[in-house]
Design an enzyme around this catalytic site. Structure first.
Site, short mmCIF file in Angstrom:
data_model
loop_
_atom_site.label_atom_id
_atom_site.label_comp_id
_atom_site.label_asym_id
_atom_site.label_seq_id
_atom_site.Cartn_x
_atom_site.Cartn_y
_atom_site.Cartn_z
N CYS A 150 -16.15 -30.39 4.67
CA CYS A 150 -16.00 -31.54 5.56
C CYS A 150 -15.19 -32.65 4.88
CB CYS A 150 -17.36 -32.05 6.06
SG CYS A 150 -17.21 -33.07 7.57
N ASP A 208 -25.00 -37.15 5.12
CA ASP A 208 -25.24 -38.09 6.22
C ASP A 208 -26.59 -38.74 6.06
OD1 ASP A 208 -23.34 -35.83 7.14
OD2 ASP A 208 -22.89 -37.56 8.40
P1 RI2 Z 1 -19.14 -40.33 3.92
C1 RI2 Z 1 -19.65 -36.55 7.70
O1 RI2 Z 1 -20.16 -36.34 8.99
C2 RI2 Z 1 -19.81 -35.36 6.79
O2 RI2 Z 1 -20.97 -34.60 7.02
C3 RI2 Z 1 -19.79 -36.05 5.45
O3 RI2 Z 1 -20.25 -35.24 4.38
C4 RI2 Z 1 -20.69 -37.23 5.74
O4 RI2 Z 1 -20.32 -37.64 7.07
C5 RI2 Z 1 -20.63 -38.39 4.79
O5 RI2 Z 1 -19.41 -39.06 4.86
P2 RI2 Z 1 -19.27 -36.54 10.33
O6 RI2 Z 1 -19.28 -38.04 10.64
O7 RI2 Z 1 -20.12 -41.40 4.30
O8 RI2 Z 1 -17.89 -35.99 10.09
O9 RI2 Z 1 -19.28 -39.89 2.48
O10 RI2 Z 1 -20.02 -35.75 11.39
O11 RI2 Z 1 -17.71 -40.72 4.26
#
Ligand code: RI2
Length: 325
Positions: free
Chosen positions: A139, A208
């Site tokens: 991701c 998350d």
């Molecule tokens: P930061 C994202 O979720 C991913 O799961 C990623 O690891 C997490 O958020 C944390 O992101 P999504 O919003 O806070 O793409 O480290 O569903 O940027």
């Protein structure tokens, strides 16, 4: 009217709050840190531009705005944690001007602290990376990118396997950002992770939400990746600031996993062509603490079993829910 959203929403929710809620809901703003920052900015706007002229109506408008924001993505705890911080002590002021100023100041301070925490977390995470290391990530996580950026600043050469991350392919953004940092990047399909995980020095992912028992809630596929890494003896590092700790899990609350639109997985035409199938599209999964070697935060790195102590220190044992009257 979604879950938790009252039919009697105060009319004074600022259009900027509604726009931010839509941006988060539709993932134009995504990643837990960015979601928290956007929510704090929206509350500041609500406070500054609300038409309420007494403290009670302003409080009600702020709570209504907070509930609109909360109704977007249920899993990223950074969102309620941002609301907790910005709306702390809103019961105090007896006039609207003082309350406005308090929320403005708290939102600005929160946003600054989140940005500083990310830099500090990057420095802590970089301490785990050595020159020549090969990473695998899944991701897109700003916390992961911060660790890699700090390691690159130290002059470490790094290469990385980046999973596409179906269905929304956030791995593309990670790949682009790591290339910009001078990392040698190989993009692989999610199913190839096991094939390569034996060849890497670290699996480095974001989160998350981190629960009190050290379980890590992150993009769907993380648990399988971590289990495979453990099977190969490859260490798993989770880059997640204290904003990702869910204090309600201290009191037994379970983390809700967001289920997204089936169209993200199969376009309606493909679905029709296949026939009568259901589609499941959970956005996140839960990696148990036994697959995690370290949680890297702005306060240092911790084994997952120590997360509970850190959580108590940061949030206490009785987390507030200021969006409720
Ligand atoms: P930061 C994202 O979720 C991913 O799961 C990623 O690891 C997490 O958020 C944390 O992101 P999504 O919003 O806070 O793409 O480290 O569903 O940027």
């Amino acid at each position: 009217v979604g879950p938790g959203r009252s039919a009697a929403v105060a009319p004074d929710v600022h259009p900027a709050v509604r726009e931010t809620a839509a941006d988060i809901d539709e993932m134009r703003v995504r990643g837990a840190a960015a979601i928290a920052d956007a929510a704090a900015a929206a509350l500041a706007r609500q406070a500054a531009e609300s038409e309420a002229d007494d403290a009670d109506s302003l409080r009600e408008a702020l709570r209504a705005a907070a509930r609109e924001l909360l109704d977007t993505r249920p899993t990223a705890v950074s969102l309620p944690n941002a609301l907790r911080d910005v709306l702390a002590d809103i019961e105090g002021p007896s006039d609207a001007a003082t309350l406005r100023e308090q929320v403005r100041e708290r939102a600005a301070a929160f946003r600054e602290r989140v940005a500083e925490a990310q830099d500090e977390l990057g420095r802590v995470g970089a301490g785990r990376l050595a020159d020549g290391d090969v990473l695998m990530t899944h991701c897109h996580s700003t916390a992961v990118v911060a660790c890699v950026a700090a390691a690159r600043e130290r002059g470490h050469d790094l290469s990385a396997y980046v999973t596409e991350t179906r269905p929304r392919n956030q791995g593309h953004r990670t790949a682009r950002e790591l290339v910009d940092l001078g990392v040698d990047v190989t993009v692989v399909v999610d199913g190839a992770a096991r094939h390569f995980v034996n060849d890497v020095d670290h699996v480095l992912v974001g989160a998350d939400t981190v629960a009190a028992d050290g379980s890590v809630v992150n993009k769907i596929g993380t648990c399988g990746l971590a289990a495979n890494a453990r099977d190969c003896g490859t260490p798993v590092t989770v880059a997640a600031g204290t904003l990702k700790l869910d204090p309600e899990t201290l009191t037994g609350h379970a983390v809700e996993i967001e289920e997204r639109d089936p169209d993200e997985v199969l376009a309606p035409a493909d679905r029709e062509a296949i026939g009568d199938v259901s589609v499941a599209n959970p956005a996140f999964d839960v990696t148990p603490p036994r697959y995690v070697d370290a949680v890297v935060t702005e306060r240092g790195q911790f084994p997952p079993t120590s997360v509970v102590t850190l959580m108590r220190e940061v949030y206490g044992t009785d987390p507030a829910r200021p969006w409720e009257a």
